[in-house]
Scaffold this motif. Structure first.
Motif, PDB file in Angstrom:
ATOM      1  N   GLN A  82       0.860  -0.965  -0.006  1.00 27.88           N
ATOM      2  CA  GLN A  82      -0.063   0.673  -0.080  1.00 27.88           C
ATOM      3  C   GLN A  82       1.250   1.293  -0.368  1.00 27.88           C
ATOM      4  N   VAL A  83       0.716   2.235  -0.660  1.00 28.79           N
ATOM      5  CA  VAL A  83       1.006   3.585  -0.421  1.00 28.79           C
ATOM      6  C   VAL A  83       0.250   4.479  -0.514  1.00 28.79           C
ATOM      7  N   VAL A  84       0.845   5.887   0.537  1.00 30.24           N
ATOM      8  CA  VAL A  84      -0.567   6.937   0.710  1.00 30.24           C
ATOM      9  C   VAL A  84       0.363   8.020  -0.486  1.00 30.24           C
ATOM     10  N   ILE A  85       0.082   8.691  -1.441  1.00 27.97           N
ATOM     11  CA  ILE A  85       0.926   9.816  -2.131  1.00 27.97           C
ATOM     12  C   ILE A  85       0.393  11.530  -1.933  1.00 27.97           C
ATOM     13  N   PRO A  86       1.434  11.754  -2.141  1.00 31.95           N
ATOM     14  CA  PRO A  86       1.416  13.448  -1.622  1.00 31.95           C
ATOM     15  C   PRO A  86       0.411  14.179  -3.236  1.00 31.95           C
ATOM     16  N   ASP A  87      -0.347  14.968  -2.381  1.00 31.67           N
ATOM     17  CA  ASP A  87      -2.028  15.805  -2.806  1.00 31.67           C
ATOM     18  C   ASP A  87      -1.039  16.063  -4.380  1.00 31.67           C
ATOM     19  N   SER A  88       0.453  17.049  -4.461  1.00 26.58           N
ATOM     20  CA  SER A  88       0.314  17.646  -5.376  1.00 26.58           C
ATOM     21  C   SER A  88       0.569  16.519  -6.702  1.00 26.58           C
ATOM     22  N   TYR A  89       0.623  15.643  -6.529  1.00 25.45           N
ATOM     23  CA  TYR A  89       0.975  14.122  -7.564  1.00 25.45           C
ATOM     24  C   TYR A  89      -0.258  13.540  -8.047  1.00 25.45           C
ATOM     25  N   VAL A  90      -1.332  14.129  -7.570  1.00 24.25           N
ATOM     26  CA  VAL A  90      -2.626  13.443  -8.402  1.00 24.25           C
ATOM     27  C   VAL A  90      -2.079  14.205  -9.246  1.00 24.25           C
ATOM     28  N   ASP A  91      -2.439  14.939 -10.060  1.00 29.66           N
ATOM     29  CA  ASP A  91      -2.811  15.756 -11.819  1.00 29.66           C
ATOM     30  C   ASP A  91      -1.114  14.951 -12.270  1.00 29.66           C
ATOM     31  N   ALA A  92       0.029  15.070 -11.505  1.00 37.28           N
ATOM     32  CA  ALA A  92       0.852  14.405 -13.265  1.00 37.28           C
ATOM     33  C   ALA A  92       0.557  12.988 -12.829  1.00 37.28           C
ATOM     34  N   LEU A  93      -0.141  11.962 -12.531  1.00 41.03           N
ATOM     35  CA  LEU A  93      -0.282  10.950 -12.354  1.00 41.03           C
ATOM     36  C   LEU A  93      -1.058   9.935 -13.295  1.00 41.03           C
ATOM     37  N   GLY A  94      -2.125  11.168 -13.525  1.00 39.54           N
ATOM     38  CA  GLY A  94      -2.636  11.318 -14.467  1.00 39.54           C
ATOM     39  C   GLY A  94      -4.574  10.969 -13.358  1.00 39.54           C
ATOM     40  N   PHE A  95      -4.707  11.548 -12.463  1.00 43.53           N
ATOM     41  CA  PHE A  95      -5.989  10.817 -12.133  1.00 43.53           C
ATOM     42  C   PHE A  95      -6.468  12.371 -11.586  1.00 43.53           C
ATOM     43  N   ASP A  96      -8.498  12.009 -11.556  1.00 37.07           N
ATOM     44  CA  ASP A  96      -8.740  13.830 -12.013  1.00 37.07           C
ATOM     45  C   ASP A  96      -9.351  13.989 -10.727  1.00 37.07           C
ATOM     46  N   ASP A  97      -9.112  13.544  -9.788  1.00 35.71           N
ATOM     47  CA  ASP A  97      -8.685  14.215  -8.268  1.00 35.71           C
ATOM     48  C   ASP A  97      -8.649  13.114  -7.335  1.00 35.71           C
ATOM     49  N   ALA A  98      -9.085  13.557  -6.245  1.00 34.65           N
ATOM     50  CA  ALA A  98      -7.463  12.976  -4.615  1.00 34.65           C
ATOM     51  C   ALA A  98      -8.362  11.571  -5.123  1.00 34.65           C
ATOM     52  N   ASP A  99     -10.205  11.566  -4.888  1.00 33.93           N
ATOM     53  CA  ASP A  99     -10.403  11.098  -4.890  1.00 33.93           C
ATOM     54  C   ASP A  99     -10.721   9.331  -5.699  1.00 33.93           C
ATOM     55  N   ALA A 100     -10.176   9.670  -6.931  1.00 30.54           N
ATOM     56  CA  ALA A 100     -10.367   8.551  -8.012  1.00 30.54           C
ATOM     57  C   ALA A 100      -8.703   7.846  -8.358  1.00 30.54           C
ATOM     58  N   ALA A 101      -8.119   7.907  -7.200  1.00 29.40           N
ATOM     59  CA  ALA A 101      -6.841   8.022  -7.225  1.00 29.40           C
ATOM     60  C   ALA A 101      -6.498   6.835  -6.528  1.00 29.40           C
ATOM     61  N   ILE A 102      -7.334   6.584  -5.192  1.00 28.69           N
ATOM     62  CA  ILE A 102      -7.729   5.625  -4.763  1.00 28.69           C
ATOM     63  C   ILE A 102      -8.306   4.140  -5.085  1.00 28.69           C
ATOM     64  N   GLY A 103      -7.125   2.967  -4.943  1.00 27.44           N
ATOM     65  CA  GLY A 103      -7.731   2.168  -4.951  1.00 27.44           C
ATOM     66  C   GLY A 103      -6.980   2.171  -6.812  1.00 27.44           C
ATOM     67  N   GLU A 104      -6.368   2.738  -6.783  1.00 30.57           N
ATOM     68  CA  GLU A 104      -5.797   2.240  -8.404  1.00 30.57           C
ATOM     69  C   GLU A 104      -4.145   1.772  -8.235  1.00 30.57           C
ATOM     70  N   THR A 105      -3.522   1.356  -8.939  1.00 31.28           N
ATOM     71  CA  THR A 105      -1.987   1.126  -8.365  1.00 31.28           C
ATOM     72  C   THR A 105      -0.729   2.015  -9.473  1.00 31.28           C
ATOM     73  N   VAL A 106      -0.144   2.175  -8.634  1.00 32.93           N
ATOM     74  CA  VAL A 106       1.245   3.200  -9.308  1.00 32.93           C
ATOM     75  C   VAL A 106       2.268   2.051  -8.919  1.00 32.93           C
ATOM     76  N   THR A 107       3.543   2.426  -9.440  1.00 36.45           N
ATOM     77  CA  THR A 107       4.720   1.940  -9.683  1.00 36.45           C
ATOM     78  C   THR A 107       6.096   2.638  -8.807  1.00 36.45           C
ATOM     79  N   LEU A 108       6.863   2.391  -7.946  1.00 36.28           N
ATOM     80  CA  LEU A 108       7.899   3.150  -7.915  1.00 36.28           C
ATOM     81  C   LEU A 108       9.258   2.188  -8.161  1.00 36.28           C
ATOM     82  N   ALA A 109      10.510   2.585  -8.796  1.00 35.61           N
ATOM     83  CA  ALA A 109      11.285   2.476  -8.445  1.00 35.61           C
ATOM     84  C   ALA A 109      12.690   2.413  -8.431  1.00 35.61           C
ATOM     85  N   VAL A 110      13.276   1.703  -7.631  1.00 34.07           N
ATOM     86  CA  VAL A 110      14.677   1.655  -7.239  1.00 34.07           C
ATOM     87  C   VAL A 110      15.122   1.033  -7.789  1.00 34.07           C
ATOM     88  N   THR A 111      17.299   1.565  -7.991  1.00 34.72           N
ATOM     89  CA  THR A 111      18.633   0.878  -7.837  1.00 34.72           C
ATOM     90  C   THR A 111      18.997   0.631  -6.990  1.00 34.72           C
TER      91      THR A 111
END
Ligand SMILES: Nc1ncnc2c1ncn2[C@@H]1O[C@H](COP(=O)(O)OP(=O)(O)O)[C@@H](O)[C@H]1O
Ligand SMILES: [Mg+2]
Lengths: 230, 434
Positions: B169-198
């Motif tokens: 699970q992850v909580v994302i900052p409000d400022s990333y909602v638009d950038a990640l292509g979600f309509d609004d904060a509520d729309a982002a809930i339940g969506e899947t995001v990908t994080l990368a580490v090296t």
């Protein structure tokens, strides 16, 4: 015979000390009986006001004593002294001493307010006193807007509102013209005759003094003569 | 004279000389107004900090670092190189200073857990994410914050990460909602995001997680993604691929839990025991303490100015009432002749002073609150829009009441001099006064 309401026993009053010492009263003795009207007459600076202040318990004699109904007043202090003055005496001064921007009724009920009388009772008694002096239509006016005669009548209303036994009047007509002065004198002597209030008038006016039961002449702090009305 | 009549007379007398009274009230008004605004500033900012505490971390935890053997050498002379030392975050001191701390490994974790008062200890896994992305493919840089159980993020939508959950699970900052292509904060809930580490060998790993919440930007969590324990561990493991156990388990800091009901003395005692064992510790309160101390200091200085204004105003009261006593000499004499006691005369004039103080402070506080609220909401919409939840100037009824009472107290003190003069007056002298 009952004890006099006020009695001065060899009263001395001095101001200042040492070389500046000034003896305003030099051994004054007198008795004033309830219901009397007494004039204290003398030239300016003779000690009339000083004697009145001492008799009214506003000031303490340097020597001698004042008795109120036969009781020495030297033991009266603080709240008890204040209550005695409030209940027993009414004051009328030459300069009126009205609070200019307060209404006539407010000025009149001041002794009642000091005595702790409730608002409703104050108003009732204040209006009654004003009515007696034919000033009830001016009750709501500001004191500053009254004529000299009306002012002095307000002052008399204030003096009698608390049903005093003695009214002290220091030059009551000094600031009034002859006609108005005569009206004010009539009112004071009516109160004396009809309500039995003891009247002590301080004056240098022979005509006013002549209307009193008794005249006490004072010069340089001593009683020089005493006349009883015929 | 009855107390009620005394108060009534005092209030009536206040308005007898209107111009003078109004000018005096104005002077007090300035002081009370300033006090209200500065106090409101303190209240607003401190309240914001308090609200943020929960977001920064739970209050039954402290951050622990191991003091490096060479860390506390005398500052003169260069520090000896220690290959095992970890260069930690910036510390207090000149810009660029870093604390050199010794690594915390399994041994140290066991050692910490054994210390009396430590309920639980967990290493802080620092995760250095490369980017975050969603289905639409755009990649954005992002930081990864640690989530400590008990911490409360300020959420715009969704819920807190579930520490016990086994799925990522992850909580994302409000400022990333638009950038990640979600309509609004509520729309982002339940969506899947990908994080990368090296990892240490340069291989990039992509891991997926479900968005459970959207955090409002606040002091604690600006622009960091906050994973739950399961996702945090997964990211850390991916990042540590290729490292042997001893290299992997070398953390720069650890989090220690203690009894939430501990008193301040007990916490200090625990910190002393940690220090004896060679660990530095910082509680959340300590982290915020410095910040709050600065705010309190600034408010104190501002309040000092307001107090000076009030002092000046109190001389105005002294002056006004002395003039009033002078003007009313005969009236005072008459009242005394009619049997008014000195105590009541004193009461009459000091009540007048208190009433002037009350008027000045009530108007000052009232207007201060109005202006403060207006300024605060104007700034909140513009200058401070990046700090949602911050009411720059806030008011609490207790401190407003305290301000009014303090001003009335000051006014009373100022009134004692004229009132005592009136009370001492000799009626005979006053009545002779022409
Ligand atoms: N406080 C005082 N200090 C010194 N002398 C005073 C004081 N009060 C009154 N006197 C003097 O006492 C004398 C009597 O005064 P007062 O009783 O007022 O006279 P009257 O009322 O007869 O005109 C006057 O000479 C006056 O100057
Ligand atoms: Mg005189």
């Amino acid at each position: 015979m009952t004890a006099p309401i006020l009695s001065a026993k060899d009263v001395h009053k001095s101001y200042g000390r040492g070389p500046n010492r000034f003896d305003a009263l030099k051994g004054v003795s007198l008795d004033i009986h309830e219901g009397e009207s007494v004039a204290i007459i003398g030239k300016s600076g003779s000690g009339k006001s000083t004697l009145m202040h001492v008799l009214a318990l506003l000031d303490q004699p340097t020597e001698g004593s004042i008795e109120l109904e036969g009781a020495d007043t030297r033991g009266l202090r603080g709240a008890k002294l204040n209550r005695t003055r409030n209940k027993t005496f009414g004051f009328v001064f030459q300069q009126f001493f009205l609070t200019p921007n307060a209404s006539v009724i407010e000025n009149v009920v001041l002794p009642l307010k000091i005595a702790g009388v409730g608002r409703g009772e104050r108003k009732r008694r204040g209006l009654a006193a004003l009515e007696q002096l034919e000033l009830d239509d001016k009750a709501r006016n500001k004191a500053v807007n009254l004529s000299g005669g009306q002012k002095q009548r307000s002052v008399i209303a204030r003096a009698l509102v608390n049903n005093p036994r003695v009214i002290f009047a220091d030059e009551p007509t000094g600031n009034l013209d002859t006609a108005t002065g005569a009206v004010v004198e009539d009112i004071l002597f009516d109160l004396n005759r009809e309500q039995g209030i003891t009247l002590i008038v301080v004056t240098h006016d022979e005509e006013l003094a002549a209307r009193c039961d008794r005249r006490i002449y004072i010069r340089d702090g001593v009683i020089v003569d005493e006349e009883v009305a015929a | 004279m009855k107390t009620l009549d005394l108060i009534g007379s005092a209030i009536g007398n206040t308005f007898r000389s209107k111009t003078r009274t109004i000018l005096t009230i104005l002077a007090i008004f300035v002081g009370a107004f300033t006090l209200t605004i500065t106090n409101g500033l303190g209240t607003g900012i401190n309240r914001y900090i308090d609200d943020t505490v929960a977001a920064i971390g739970a209050d039954d935890v402290m951050t622990v670092t191991k003091v490096a053997d060479n860390a506390s050498d005398d500052a003169d002379g260069p520090r000896e190189y220690d290959p095992d030392a970890i260069s930690g975050g910036p510390v207090a001191g000149p810009p660029g200073s870093t604390a050199v701390v010794a690594p915390i490994g399994t041994t140290q974790l066991d050692e910490l857990a054994a210390i009396e008062g430590v309920e639980r200890v967990q290493p802080t896994k620092t995760i250095d994410a490369d980017y975050i992305t969603s289905d639409d493919g755009m990649k954005y840089e992002i930081g990864v914050g640690g989530f400590v159980n008990g911490m409360q993020l300020q959420l715009a939508a969704g819920e807190q990460p579930d520490a016990a959950a086994s799925e990522s699970q992850v909580v994302i900052p409000d400022s990333y909602v638009d950038a990640l292509g979600f309509d609004d904060a509520d729309a982002a809930i339940g969506e899947t995001v990908t994080l990368a580490v090296t990892d240490s060998e340069g291989v990039q790993h992509e891991l997926e997680a479900t968005v459970v919440g959207v955090a409002e930007a606040s002091l604690g969590t600006t622009s960091s993604a906050v994973p739950n324990d399961a996702f945090g561990d997964a990211l850390f493991d991916a990042q540590s691929t290729g490292l042997d156990a001893s290299e992997r388990d070398a953390f720069s800091e650890a989090t220690v839990w203690f009894d939430a009901d501990s008193t301040e003395e007990e916490i200090t005692a625990l910190q002393d025991r940690l220090a004896d064992a060679g660990y530095d510790s910082t509680t959340v309160t300590e982290q915020l303490g410095t910040f709050k101390a600065v705010i309190d200091g600034i408010v104190l200085v501002l309040n000092a100015f307001a107090i000076i204004a009030l002092l000046a105003a109190s001389f105005g009261i002294v002056n006004t009432l002395l003039m009033s006593v002078q003007e009313r000499t005969r009236e005072i004499g008459l009242m005394k002749a009619m049997g008014m006691g000195s105590g009541k005369v004193f009461g009459l004039f000091s009540l007048e002073a208190v009433f002037i103080g009350f008027l000045g402070s009530a108007i000052g506080a009232g207007l201060g609150m109005l202006v403060g609220t207006a300024v605060s909401s104007a700034l909140g919409g513009a200058l401070l829009a990046d700090l949602p939840g911050l009411t720059l100037i806030a008011f609490d009824p207790v401190s407003i009441a305290v301000i009014i009472l303090v001003v009335m107290g000051v006014a009373f003190l100022a009134g004692t001099l004229p009132a005592a003069r009136a009370a001492r007056q000799d009626p005979v002298e006053s009545l002779r006064y022409e």
